[in-house]
Motif scaffolding. Sequence first.
Motif, PDB file in Angstrom:
ATOM      1  N   GLY A 119       0.814  -1.214   0.000  1.00  0.00           N
ATOM      2  CA  GLY A 119       0.000   0.000   0.000  1.00  0.00           C
ATOM      3  C   GLY A 119       0.846   1.261   0.000  1.00  0.00           C
ATOM      4  O   GLY A 119       0.557   2.214  -0.739  1.00  0.00           O
ATOM      5  N   VAL A 120       1.881   1.286   0.822  1.00  0.00           N
ATOM      6  CA  VAL A 120       2.746   2.471   0.875  1.00  0.00           C
ATOM      7  C   VAL A 120       3.446   2.687  -0.463  1.00  0.00           C
ATOM      8  O   VAL A 120       3.527   3.822  -0.970  1.00  0.00           O
ATOM      9  CB  VAL A 120       3.777   2.322   2.013  1.00  0.00           C
ATOM     10  N   ALA A 121       3.934   1.615  -1.066  1.00  0.00           N
ATOM     11  CA  ALA A 121       4.639   1.741  -2.343  1.00  0.00           C
ATOM     12  C   ALA A 121       3.718   2.279  -3.432  1.00  0.00           C
ATOM     13  O   ALA A 121       4.088   3.196  -4.188  1.00  0.00           O
ATOM     14  CB  ALA A 121       5.212   0.387  -2.751  1.00  0.00           C
ATOM     15  N   TRP A 122       2.509   1.738  -3.526  1.00  0.00           N
ATOM     16  CA  TRP A 122       1.590   2.191  -4.563  1.00  0.00           C
ATOM     17  C   TRP A 122       1.081   3.603  -4.290  1.00  0.00           C
ATOM     18  O   TRP A 122       0.813   4.364  -5.235  1.00  0.00           O
ATOM     19  CB  TRP A 122       0.424   1.224  -4.689  1.00  0.00           C
ATOM     20  N   LYS A 123       0.931   3.967  -3.040  1.00  0.00           N
ATOM     21  CA  LYS A 123       0.503   5.340  -2.740  1.00  0.00           C
ATOM     22  C   LYS A 123       1.569   6.337  -3.167  1.00  0.00           C
ATOM     23  O   LYS A 123       1.260   7.428  -3.681  1.00  0.00           O
ATOM     24  CB  LYS A 123       0.217   5.467  -1.248  1.00  0.00           C
ATOM     25  N   LEU A 124       2.839   5.987  -2.988  1.00  0.00           N
ATOM     26  CA  LEU A 124       3.917   6.860  -3.445  1.00  0.00           C
ATOM     27  C   LEU A 124       3.992   6.893  -4.972  1.00  0.00           C
ATOM     28  O   LEU A 124       4.281   7.928  -5.576  1.00  0.00           O
ATOM     29  CB  LEU A 124       5.252   6.395  -2.863  1.00  0.00           C
ATOM     30  N   LEU A 125       3.742   5.757  -5.600  1.00  0.00           N
ATOM     31  CA  LEU A 125       3.766   5.719  -7.057  1.00  0.00           C
ATOM     32  C   LEU A 125       2.655   6.558  -7.672  1.00  0.00           C
ATOM     33  O   LEU A 125       2.839   7.211  -8.703  1.00  0.00           O
ATOM     34  CB  LEU A 125       3.652   4.273  -7.545  1.00  0.00           C
ATOM     35  N   LEU A 126       1.467   6.563  -7.036  1.00  0.00           N
ATOM     36  CA  LEU A 126       0.299   7.222  -7.607  1.00  0.00           C
ATOM     37  C   LEU A 126       0.125   8.662  -7.145  1.00  0.00           C
ATOM     38  O   LEU A 126      -0.866   9.296  -7.523  1.00  0.00           O
ATOM     39  CB  LEU A 126      -0.966   6.419  -7.249  1.00  0.00           C
ATOM     40  N   ALA A 127       1.031   9.163  -6.341  1.00  0.00           N
ATOM     41  CA  ALA A 127       0.904  10.544  -5.862  1.00  0.00           C
ATOM     42  C   ALA A 127       0.881  11.498  -7.057  1.00  0.00           C
ATOM     43  O   ALA A 127       1.739  11.407  -7.946  1.00  0.00           O
ATOM     44  CB  ALA A 127       2.057  10.886  -4.931  1.00  0.00           C
ATOM     45  N   PRO A 128      -0.103  12.418  -7.098  1.00  0.00           N
ATOM     46  CA  PRO A 128      -0.201  13.311  -8.266  1.00  0.00           C
ATOM     47  C   PRO A 128       0.957  14.297  -8.372  1.00  0.00           C
ATOM     48  O   PRO A 128       1.254  14.801  -9.459  1.00  0.00           O
ATOM     49  CB  PRO A 128      -1.529  14.030  -8.048  1.00  0.00           C
ATOM     50  N   VAL A 129       1.600  14.598  -7.260  1.00  0.00           N
ATOM     51  CA  VAL A 129       2.733  15.529  -7.260  1.00  0.00           C
ATOM     52  C   VAL A 129       3.940  14.792  -6.693  1.00  0.00           C
ATOM     53  O   VAL A 129       3.931  14.352  -5.543  1.00  0.00           O
ATOM     54  CB  VAL A 129       2.445  16.783  -6.426  1.00  0.00           C
ATOM     55  N   GLY A 130       4.968  14.643  -7.502  1.00  0.00           N
ATOM     56  CA  GLY A 130       6.182  13.984  -7.048  1.00  0.00           C
ATOM     57  C   GLY A 130       6.116  12.479  -7.075  1.00  0.00           C
ATOM     58  O   GLY A 130       7.072  11.813  -6.645  1.00  0.00           O
ATOM     59  N   GLY A 131       5.023  11.899  -7.553  1.00  0.00           N
ATOM     60  CA  GLY A 131       4.931  10.451  -7.622  1.00  0.00           C
ATOM     61  C   GLY A 131       5.777   9.874  -8.733  1.00  0.00           C
ATOM     62  O   GLY A 131       6.129  10.556  -9.709  1.00  0.00           O
ATOM     63  N   ALA A 132       6.105   8.596  -8.594  1.00  0.00           N
ATOM     64  CA  ALA A 132       6.981   7.966  -9.591  1.00  0.00           C
ATOM     65  C   ALA A 132       6.314   7.844 -10.949  1.00  0.00           C
ATOM     66  O   ALA A 132       6.995   7.738 -11.969  1.00  0.00           O
ATOM     67  CB  ALA A 132       7.410   6.584  -9.099  1.00  0.00           C
ATOM     68  N   LEU A 133       4.970   7.851 -11.005  1.00  0.00           N
ATOM     69  CA  LEU A 133       4.261   7.725 -12.266  1.00  0.00           C
ATOM     70  C   LEU A 133       3.826   9.071 -12.840  1.00  0.00           C
ATOM     71  O   LEU A 133       3.075   9.107 -13.815  1.00  0.00           O
ATOM     72  CB  LEU A 133       3.025   6.831 -12.081  1.00  0.00           C
ATOM     73  N   THR A 134       4.277  10.156 -12.221  1.00  0.00           N
ATOM     74  CA  THR A 134       3.895  11.479 -12.735  1.00  0.00           C
ATOM     75  C   THR A 134       4.346  11.679 -14.172  1.00  0.00           C
ATOM     76  O   THR A 134       3.611  12.231 -15.005  1.00  0.00           O
ATOM     77  CB  THR A 134       4.493  12.576 -11.838  1.00  0.00           C
ATOM     78  N   GLY A 135       5.545  11.233 -14.495  1.00  0.00           N
ATOM     79  CA  GLY A 135       6.038  11.354 -15.861  1.00  0.00           C
ATOM     80  C   GLY A 135       5.202  10.560 -16.848  1.00  0.00           C
ATOM     81  O   GLY A 135       5.019  10.972 -18.002  1.00  0.00           O
ATOM     82  N   LEU A 136       4.661   9.432 -16.406  1.00  0.00           N
ATOM     83  CA  LEU A 136       3.807   8.633 -17.289  1.00  0.00           C
ATOM     84  C   LEU A 136       2.517   9.370 -17.607  1.00  0.00           C
ATOM     85  O   LEU A 136       2.061   9.383 -18.752  1.00  0.00           O
ATOM     86  CB  LEU A 136       3.507   7.285 -16.629  1.00  0.00           C
ATOM     87  N   TRP A 137       1.938  10.010 -16.581  1.00  0.00           N
ATOM     88  CA  TRP A 137       0.710  10.787 -16.842  1.00  0.00           C
ATOM     89  C   TRP A 137       1.017  11.943 -17.802  1.00  0.00           C
ATOM     90  O   TRP A 137       0.218  12.242 -18.687  1.00  0.00           O
ATOM     91  CB  TRP A 137       0.127  11.339 -15.548  1.00  0.00           C
ATOM     92  N   ASP A 138       2.149  12.581 -17.611  1.00  0.00           N
ATOM     93  CA  ASP A 138       2.517  13.684 -18.507  1.00  0.00           C
ATOM     94  C   ASP A 138       2.698  13.197 -19.941  1.00  0.00           C
ATOM     95  O   ASP A 138       2.350  13.903 -20.905  1.00  0.00           O
ATOM     96  CB  ASP A 138       3.800  14.351 -18.018  1.00  0.00           C
ATOM     97  N   ALA A 139       3.231  11.981 -20.098  1.00  0.00           N
ATOM     98  CA  ALA A 139       3.435  11.447 -21.445  1.00  0.00           C
ATOM     99  C   ALA A 139       2.112  11.199 -22.158  1.00  0.00           C
ATOM    100  O   ALA A 139       2.033  11.283 -23.390  1.00  0.00           O
ATOM    101  CB  ALA A 139       4.240  10.149 -21.376  1.00  0.00           C
ATOM    102  N   PHE A 140       1.071  10.899 -21.390  1.00  0.00           N
ATOM    103  CA  PHE A 140      -0.258  10.685 -21.969  1.00  0.00           C
ATOM    104  C   PHE A 140      -1.096  11.962 -21.956  1.00  0.00           C
ATOM    105  O   PHE A 140      -2.316  11.905 -22.125  1.00  0.00           O
ATOM    106  CB  PHE A 140      -0.987   9.576 -21.206  1.00  0.00           C
ATOM    107  N   SER A 141      -0.424  13.093 -21.741  1.00  0.00           N
ATOM    108  CA  SER A 141      -1.093  14.412 -21.776  1.00  0.00           C
ATOM    109  C   SER A 141      -2.185  14.536 -20.726  1.00  0.00           C
ATOM    110  O   SER A 141      -3.220  15.161 -20.956  1.00  0.00           O
ATOM    111  CB  SER A 141      -1.685  14.664 -23.175  1.00  0.00           C
ATOM    112  N   VAL A 142      -1.986  13.938 -19.564  1.00  0.00           N
ATOM    113  CA  VAL A 142      -2.915  14.104 -18.437  1.00  0.00           C
ATOM    114  C   VAL A 142      -2.091  14.515 -17.209  1.00  0.00           C
ATOM    115  O   VAL A 142      -1.993  13.758 -16.235  1.00  0.00           O
ATOM    116  CB  VAL A 142      -3.736  12.826 -18.173  1.00  0.00           C
TER     117      VAL A 142
END
Length: 315
Positions: free
Chosen positions: A141-164
């Motif tokens: 849970g902690v790992a996925w919460k950090l990954l999905l954080a809208p600001v500073g999350g590890a997947l933020t770059g992925l959302w930006d790549a999909f223009s979201v």
Amino acid sequence: MTTTTPARPARTGPPAAVPTPAGPRRASTRVPLWLAVPALVSLLVTAGYPAVAGVALAFTDSSLARPLRAFAGFDNFVAAAESVAFGGSLLRSALFAVLATALGLVAGVAAALALHARGGRFGLLGAVLLLPMVTPPVSVGVAWKLLLAPVGGALTGLWDAFSVPGFNPLGSGPGAFATLVLIHAWQWTPLVTLLVFAALLGVPAELREAAALDGAGWWRTLRSVVAPVVAPTVVAAAVLQLVIAFKVFDLVTVVTAGGPGVSTIVASFEVFRTAFRGSFEVGTAAAETLVLGVLVGLVLGVAGLVTRRVRGADE
């Protein structure tokens, strides 16, 4: 002068029993009952006492500070039935369990077939796939919460790549619920993969060769040869997945804490809220626990009937 000896009369009775040499005495296979005493005591302490205490709390007026104050009859069950929050949490638990189980079964069976197609060896790739299952749910849970954080999350770059940019899947009720289903299925899919892969190793090679000689393709072999052997294991894995999904608590607590609003409050989390937050109604929480147990028992009963039918069809 010759003498003749009279002939002996024929024996008409049953033949005499031939004594057989006494062999070694067979050792008794009975285990002394006293050897089971430690296991029985452990079972009573870990399962018997909590069950009796839970039933006692459910039928008494109990709070966190003053348990077992007075006999309350079915008042706690009436309060649980009239609770809109608990009723909604039961529906969400059932929906969560069905969706997570279905997703985990499909992904787990597909992964097991892919691994088995590599040559019947689990290998390093299979061991890597088991890592989510052996990771504590809190850590997941902690790992996925950090990954999905809208600001500073590890997947933020992925959302930006999909223009979201700034995308937050935990920001809405349906998004948070779907995210929890995906995380839970991701964690427990390896269990299905391991069980189905072991069942695939039990499919006789002669049946596969006979199907190939008859001109059966991959799909026909899977449906007519592999599926009947693997089906009981898949049903057993589904039952395990249902039980685990109904018990989900720590993942909800860490990732969403029941929010946004009440969209991810499942039954186990609602029981926790009733007992340890707000009014601390331990008696009502115990009644809710028993109701949840009955619901899980009904689901497992239906799953057991399905398992019997599958086994009966195979036989």
